[in-house]
Motif scaffolding. Structure first.
Motif, PDB file in Angstrom:
ATOM      1  N   SER A 239      45.451  41.196  39.520  1.00 40.84           N
ATOM      2  CA  SER A 239      44.512  40.228  39.043  1.00 40.84           C
ATOM      3  C   SER A 239      43.884  39.273  39.743  1.00 40.84           C
ATOM      4  O   SER A 239      44.429  39.050  40.780  1.00 40.84           O
ATOM      5  CB  SER A 239      45.088  39.604  37.650  1.00 40.84           C
ATOM      6  OG  SER A 239      46.151  38.824  38.064  1.00 40.84           O
ATOM      7  N   GLY A 240      42.820  38.559  39.476  1.00 37.70           N
ATOM      8  CA  GLY A 240      41.988  37.485  40.115  1.00 37.70           C
ATOM      9  C   GLY A 240      41.015  38.163  41.287  1.00 37.70           C
ATOM     10  O   GLY A 240      40.965  39.346  41.313  1.00 37.70           O
ATOM     11  N   VAL A 241      40.843  37.148  42.159  1.00 38.98           N
ATOM     12  CA  VAL A 241      40.207  37.426  43.322  1.00 38.98           C
ATOM     13  C   VAL A 241      40.868  37.060  44.816  1.00 38.98           C
ATOM     14  O   VAL A 241      41.311  36.021  44.875  1.00 38.98           O
ATOM     15  CB  VAL A 241      38.761  36.857  43.309  1.00 38.98           C
ATOM     16  CG1 VAL A 241      37.985  37.324  44.672  1.00 38.98           C
ATOM     17  CG2 VAL A 241      37.912  37.376  42.205  1.00 38.98           C
ATOM     18  N   LEU A 242      41.143  38.051  45.581  1.00 39.88           N
ATOM     19  CA  LEU A 242      41.791  37.805  46.848  1.00 39.88           C
ATOM     20  C   LEU A 242      41.051  37.936  47.808  1.00 39.88           C
ATOM     21  O   LEU A 242      40.352  38.861  48.052  1.00 39.88           O
ATOM     22  CB  LEU A 242      43.017  38.867  46.845  1.00 39.88           C
ATOM     23  CG  LEU A 242      43.826  38.718  48.382  1.00 39.88           C
ATOM     24  CD1 LEU A 242      44.539  37.508  48.559  1.00 39.88           C
ATOM     25  CD2 LEU A 242      44.671  39.869  48.466  1.00 39.88           C
ATOM     26  N   ARG A 243      41.058  36.835  48.855  1.00 41.22           N
ATOM     27  CA  ARG A 243      40.312  36.603  50.186  1.00 41.22           C
ATOM     28  C   ARG A 243      41.322  37.200  51.278  1.00 41.22           C
ATOM     29  O   ARG A 243      42.289  36.552  51.186  1.00 41.22           O
ATOM     30  CB  ARG A 243      39.636  35.594  50.326  1.00 41.22           C
ATOM     31  CG  ARG A 243      39.072  35.541  51.804  1.00 41.22           C
ATOM     32  CD  ARG A 243      38.259  34.251  52.170  1.00 41.22           C
ATOM     33  NE  ARG A 243      36.909  34.213  51.459  1.00 41.22           N
ATOM     34  CZ  ARG A 243      36.776  33.254  50.495  1.00 41.22           C
ATOM     35  NH1 ARG A 243      37.554  32.270  50.045  1.00 41.22           N
ATOM     36  NH2 ARG A 243      35.848  33.081  49.828  1.00 41.22           N
ATOM     37  N   LEU A 244      40.970  38.321  51.808  1.00 42.05           N
ATOM     38  CA  LEU A 244      41.903  38.639  52.787  1.00 42.05           C
ATOM     39  C   LEU A 244      41.302  38.578  54.243  1.00 42.05           C
ATOM     40  O   LEU A 244      40.028  39.291  54.308  1.00 42.05           O
ATOM     41  CB  LEU A 244      42.147  40.055  52.385  1.00 42.05           C
ATOM     42  CG  LEU A 244      43.238  41.052  53.611  1.00 42.05           C
ATOM     43  CD1 LEU A 244      44.291  40.425  53.831  1.00 42.05           C
ATOM     44  CD2 LEU A 244      43.162  42.617  53.457  1.00 42.05           C
TER      45      LEU A 244
END
Length: 201
Positions: free
Chosen positions: A136-141
């Motif tokens: 869930s959500g938004v991940l910056r990798l």
């Protein structure tokens, strides 16, 4: 009958996986270095009290420490046994994978609050791998000098022999899973930084 040599190898393998010296395990388990050394070499029969202390020092259940090798074909780790760690910056990670002696694999569930940067993680040894899936959500990798944005349901793979960063790029909490296969244990060292800041580049 307990196989002392196999037991010693299991303890030594678990200690190496955790990158602990004999002295460090001795301090964590309240068992002398000489006793630990003798047990690892299969030269001494430890009491159940000593084995329980060693298991505690290694962070495993006593039954997992003394199980015969064939018992490790199937290992169950109940939810209550999973290690949850609250990190600086308000984020939390839980190691959900069972501990298998000699297998350098981890499956971790992490939740980052809004605006949280989990810090820069040093490179693992060459030949290591990480797989990511966002629950869930938004991940910056960020992988080396490359940055990716992953949304709910997205997954990614990268060769983990470079520095990498996980940050929450959305307005709400971000939960994601990391499956890490490490060819050799990484040298013990702190993460380069741990901080909480707004997610922006």
């Amino acid at each position: 009958m307990l196989d002392l040599v196999a037991l010693g190898r299991r303890i030594q393998s678990l200690r190496h996986d955790r990158m602990l010296t004999l002295q460090q395990l001795a301090e964590a388990s309240d068992v002398s270095v000489s006793m630990l050394s003798s047990v690892e070499r299969g030269h001494k029969v430890p009491t159940i009290v000593v084995l329980a202390r060693i298991a505690d020092g290694l962070g495993v259940a006593l039954v997992d420490l003394i199980a015969q090798p064939e018992d490790h074909r199937v290992i169950v780790r109940r939810a209550a046994e999973q290690d949850g760690i609250d990190e600086p910056g308000g984020w939390r990670r839980t190691i959900v994978s069972p501990v298998v002696p000699g297998v350098n694999f981890e499956w971790i569930r992490t939740t980052l609050p809004p605006g949280c940067d989990a810090g820069r993680f040093p490179a693992y040894a060459p030949g290591s791998h990480e797989y990511i899936v966002v629950e869930s959500g938004v991940l910056r990798l960020s992988i080396g000098d490359r940055s990716l944005e992953l949304n709910e349901g997205d997954s990614a793979y990268f060769a983990a022999d470079v520095t990498h960063v996980y940050a929450n790029a959305g307005p709400g909490p971000c939960t994601y899973y990391v499956a890490a296969l490490i060819m050799r244990p990484r040298a013990a060292q702190p993460r380069i930084r741990e901080t909480t800041r707004p997610s922006r580049d």
